[in-house]
Design a protein around this motif. Structure first.
Motif, PDB file in Angstrom:
ATOM      1  N   THR A  79       0.818  -1.106  -0.151  1.00  0.00           N
ATOM      2  CA  THR A  79       0.056   0.051  -0.082  1.00  0.00           C
ATOM      3  C   THR A  79       0.872   1.092  -0.017  1.00  0.00           C
ATOM      4  OG1 THR A  79      -1.791  -1.158   1.233  1.00  0.00           O
ATOM      5  CG2 THR A  79      -1.671   1.331   1.358  1.00  0.00           C
TER       6      THR A  79
ATOM      7  N   GLN B 100     -15.093   5.960   3.067  1.00  0.00           N
ATOM      8  CA  GLN B 100     -14.543   5.013   3.260  1.00  0.00           C
ATOM      9  C   GLN B 100     -14.288   4.087   2.074  1.00  0.00           C
ATOM     10  OE1 GLN B 100     -13.948   3.406   6.227  1.00  0.00           O
ATOM     11  NE2 GLN B 100     -14.367   5.305   7.344  1.00  0.00           N
ATOM     12  N   ASP B 101     -15.072   4.380   1.145  1.00  0.00           N
ATOM     13  CA  ASP B 101     -14.983   3.402  -0.163  1.00  0.00           C
ATOM     14  C   ASP B 101     -13.394   3.857  -0.887  1.00  0.00           C
ATOM     15  OD1 ASP B 101     -17.048   2.325  -0.244  1.00  0.00           O
ATOM     16  OD2 ASP B 101     -18.051   3.636  -2.009  1.00  0.00           O
ATOM     17  N   GLU B 102     -13.000   5.064  -0.783  1.00  0.00           N
ATOM     18  CA  GLU B 102     -11.814   5.605  -0.950  1.00  0.00           C
ATOM     19  C   GLU B 102     -10.568   4.746  -0.285  1.00  0.00           C
ATOM     20  OE1 GLU B 102     -12.389   9.740  -3.181  1.00  0.00           O
ATOM     21  OE2 GLU B 102     -12.301   9.804  -1.115  1.00  0.00           O
ATOM     22  N   LEU B 103     -10.903   4.599   0.864  1.00  0.00           N
ATOM     23  CA  LEU B 103      -9.929   4.081   1.937  1.00  0.00           C
ATOM     24  C   LEU B 103      -9.433   2.516   1.532  1.00  0.00           C
ATOM     25  CD1 LEU B 103     -10.898   5.819   5.321  1.00  0.00           C
ATOM     26  CD2 LEU B 103      -8.813   6.107   3.970  1.00  0.00           C
ATOM     27  N   GLU B 104     -10.447   1.884   0.626  1.00  0.00           N
ATOM     28  CA  GLU B 104      -9.977   0.687  -0.013  1.00  0.00           C
ATOM     29  C   GLU B 104      -9.184   0.534  -0.849  1.00  0.00           C
ATOM     30  OE1 GLU B 104     -11.726  -2.063   1.382  1.00  0.00           O
ATOM     31  OE2 GLU B 104     -12.600  -0.731   2.765  1.00  0.00           O
ATOM     32  N   GLN B 105      -8.775   1.562  -1.513  1.00  0.00           N
ATOM     33  CA  GLN B 105      -7.617   1.572  -2.447  1.00  0.00           C
ATOM     34  C   GLN B 105      -6.092   1.234  -1.863  1.00  0.00           C
ATOM     35  OE1 GLN B 105      -7.677   1.725  -5.881  1.00  0.00           O
ATOM     36  NE2 GLN B 105      -9.887   2.099  -5.683  1.00  0.00           N
ATOM     37  N   SER B 106      -5.205   1.276  -2.729  1.00  0.00           N
ATOM     38  CA  SER B 106      -3.863   0.680  -2.530  1.00  0.00           C
ATOM     39  C   SER B 106      -2.899   1.994  -2.860  1.00  0.00           C
ATOM     40  CB  SER B 106      -3.209  -0.545  -3.133  1.00  0.00           C
ATOM     41  OG  SER B 106      -4.194  -1.708  -2.984  1.00  0.00           O
TER      42      SER B 106
ATOM     43  N   SER C  34      -7.714   5.769 -10.284  1.00  0.00           N
ATOM     44  CA  SER C  34      -8.040   5.126  -9.014  1.00  0.00           C
ATOM     45  C   SER C  34      -7.478   5.639  -7.709  1.00  0.00           C
ATOM     46  CB  SER C  34      -7.331   3.617  -9.266  1.00  0.00           C
ATOM     47  OG  SER C  34      -6.188   3.636  -9.674  1.00  0.00           O
TER      48      SER C  34
ATOM     49  N   LYS D  84      -7.070   4.347   7.001  1.00  0.00           N
ATOM     50  CA  LYS D  84      -7.329   3.130   6.293  1.00  0.00           C
ATOM     51  C   LYS D  84      -7.361   1.885   7.155  1.00  0.00           C
ATOM     52  CE  LYS D  84      -5.328   0.166   2.637  1.00  0.00           C
ATOM     53  NZ  LYS D  84      -6.385   0.078   1.694  1.00  0.00           N
ATOM     54  N   TYR D  85      -6.378   1.704   8.074  1.00  0.00           N
ATOM     55  CA  TYR D  85      -6.224   0.625   8.929  1.00  0.00           C
ATOM     56  C   TYR D  85      -7.011   0.707  10.208  1.00  0.00           C
ATOM     57  CZ  TYR D  85      -2.451  -0.325   5.657  1.00  0.00           C
ATOM     58  OH  TYR D  85      -1.963  -0.684   4.561  1.00  0.00           O
ATOM     59  N   GLN D  86      -8.081   1.742  10.310  1.00  0.00           N
ATOM     60  CA  GLN D  86      -8.908   1.968  11.327  1.00  0.00           C
ATOM     61  C   GLN D  86      -8.345   1.791  13.059  1.00  0.00           C
ATOM     62  OE1 GLN D  86     -11.505  -1.281  10.072  1.00  0.00           O
ATOM     63  NE2 GLN D  86     -12.874   0.090   9.144  1.00  0.00           N
TER      64      GLN D  86
END
Ligand SMILES: NC(=O)C1=CN([C@@H]2O[C@H](COP(=O)(O)OP(=O)(O)OC[C@H]3O[C@@H](n4cnc5c(N)ncnc54)[C@H](OP(=O)(O)O)[C@@H]3O)[C@@H](O)[C@H]2O)C=CC1
Ligand SMILES: CC(=O)N[C@@H](CCC(=O)OP(=O)(O)O)C(=O)O
Length: 349
Positions: free
Chosen positions: A108, A151-157, A140, A333-335
């Protein structure tokens, strides 16, 4: 398994590229004290020989014990077995080449440069001076303005960490834009002063001690104008200034509000946007760069007279404008706690 072994095993292993530079050094400092990340390697450019971080930055003697090594692409081999996360504090073109390779290697990536911030590849030749080679990543890679990322964006790498002037400017303006409080015809006028560390560590005449006073530059042409405009979805006039201090940005922004917008509406827009955001401080007095230098905060203040509104934002360009925001994004990202590793042990003097 002992408690200490289990807590080490869940840490994300991080590397820093560009660790010899100003924002890279801040990444090294912050990652060295982060409770959930372990800094496993730090790199400078290929031309260097390996050197202790504390000899590059003597103030870290007896604090950060790490070798800064030359980066070679051969490091990519099996990198995912040694690291999980890469923080890049490199020139834009170096990041553009390296970030996709690191993502493909399984890491990441939080990129502090402007290499992936603009969605439109056609803007790169004009504002960065080169043709973008990886336009798919422009689509992306989320724009890393931590308070506004989804939250959706935080799924990216791959994350394109927001630029320094754009962080101050967009945090100041987005509450008003989102609540549609600006007059349709209003073109926000942003005047922002940066300390000299904004230009990086490399020596140059224009940033040398005897040359720097206080001067504007980049009229209408600075690469942060399209970045701010992309973030806000509207035109701005952006004029950066270089000031004779080490670090920090003060942005003073003038806008025209829509007719009949009340002070209560403006106050509510800022409160609503930032009441649960621990790194934005809403002040009842004018912000001062001295109060944010060495901290991960953005300080905001506003004053209204009729339809005119002045907003003032202050950040540390190397922290909220770069390294601390990258770590804030990793925290999200990692909460982990949003401020994890960011508020303790500030060595700034
Ligand atoms: N300074 C600031 O306020 C901010 C900077 N940024 C961005 O962060 C990035 C770094 O900025 P800054 O810290 O100021 O820069 P510096 O010039 O201080 O440091 C740059 C670093 O990158 C390394 N480097 C240069 N080229 C390569 C390469 N081809 N491969 C590997 N390493 C390389 C340098 O190594 P060596 O020393 O060996 O040459 C150095 O460690 C830039 O993209 C900048 O736009 C973002 C927000 C704010
Ligand atoms: C004082 C100074 O020279 N500032 C730099 C911006 C700082 C920076 O590195 O820009 P990013 O935040 O986009 O990475 C400039 O005007 O180009």
């Amino acid at each position: 398994m002992s408690q200490s072994t289990s807590s080490i095993s869940v840490k994300k292993r991080a590397i820093v590229l560009g660790a010899a530079g100003y924002s890279g050094a801040e990444l090294v400092r912050l990652l060295s004290q982060h409770p959930s990340m372990q800094l496993v390697a730090a790199y400078a450019s290929e031309g260097r020989t390996a050197e202790p971080f504390s000899s590059l930055y003597p103030r870290f003697q007896q604090q950060v014990d790490l070798l800064v090594e030359p980066w070679r692409d051969s490091e990519l081999t099996d990198l995912a077995q040694r690291a999980d996360v890469a923080f890049l504090a490199l020139p834009h073109e170096a990041s553009e080449q390296l970030a996709p390779k690191l993502v493909q290697a399984g890491l990441t990536v939080f990129d502090l440069s402007g290499a992936f911030r603009l969605k439109n590849p056609a803007l790169y030749p004009e504002f960065y001076g080169y043709q973008h080679q990886h336009p798919a990543y422009l689509v992306s890679a989320p724009y890393g303005l931590a308070e506004w990322i989804t939250q959706d964006e935080l799924e990216q790498s791959l994350f394109a960490v927001a630029g320094c002037y754009p962080t101050a400017s967009s945090l100041a303006l987005l509450p008003l834009v989102k609540q549609q409080l600006l007059a349709e015809y209003s073109v926000p006028v942003i005047s922002a002063v940066s300390g000299v560390s904004g230009a990086g560590r490399k020596a140059s005449l224009s940033t040398s001690f005897c040359e720097v006073g206080l001067a504007a530059y980049g009229f209408f042409s600075h690469r942060h104008r399209p970045e701010i405009e992309q973030c806000l979805g509207r035109s701005v006039v952006f004029t950066p200034h270089l000031g004779n201090f080490k670090r920090g940005i003060l942005a003073t922004i003038v806008v025209t509000l829509a007719e009949n917008v009340s002070k209560a509406q403006v106050d509510a827009a800022f409160q609503h946007s930032y009441q649960h955001k621990p790194l934005v401080r809403l002040l009842n007095r004018s912000p001062n760069v001295a109060d944010v230098a060495g901290t991960p905060f953005c300080d905001l203040f506003w004053q209204q007279q009729g339809q005119q509104l002045v907003i003032v934002a202050a950040i540390d360009n190397l922290l909220k404008g770069a390294a601390a925001q990258a770590i804030q994004l990793a925290n999200l990202k990692y909460q982990w706690s949003e401020t994890s590793g960011l508020l303790a042990g500030d060595p700034y003097e």
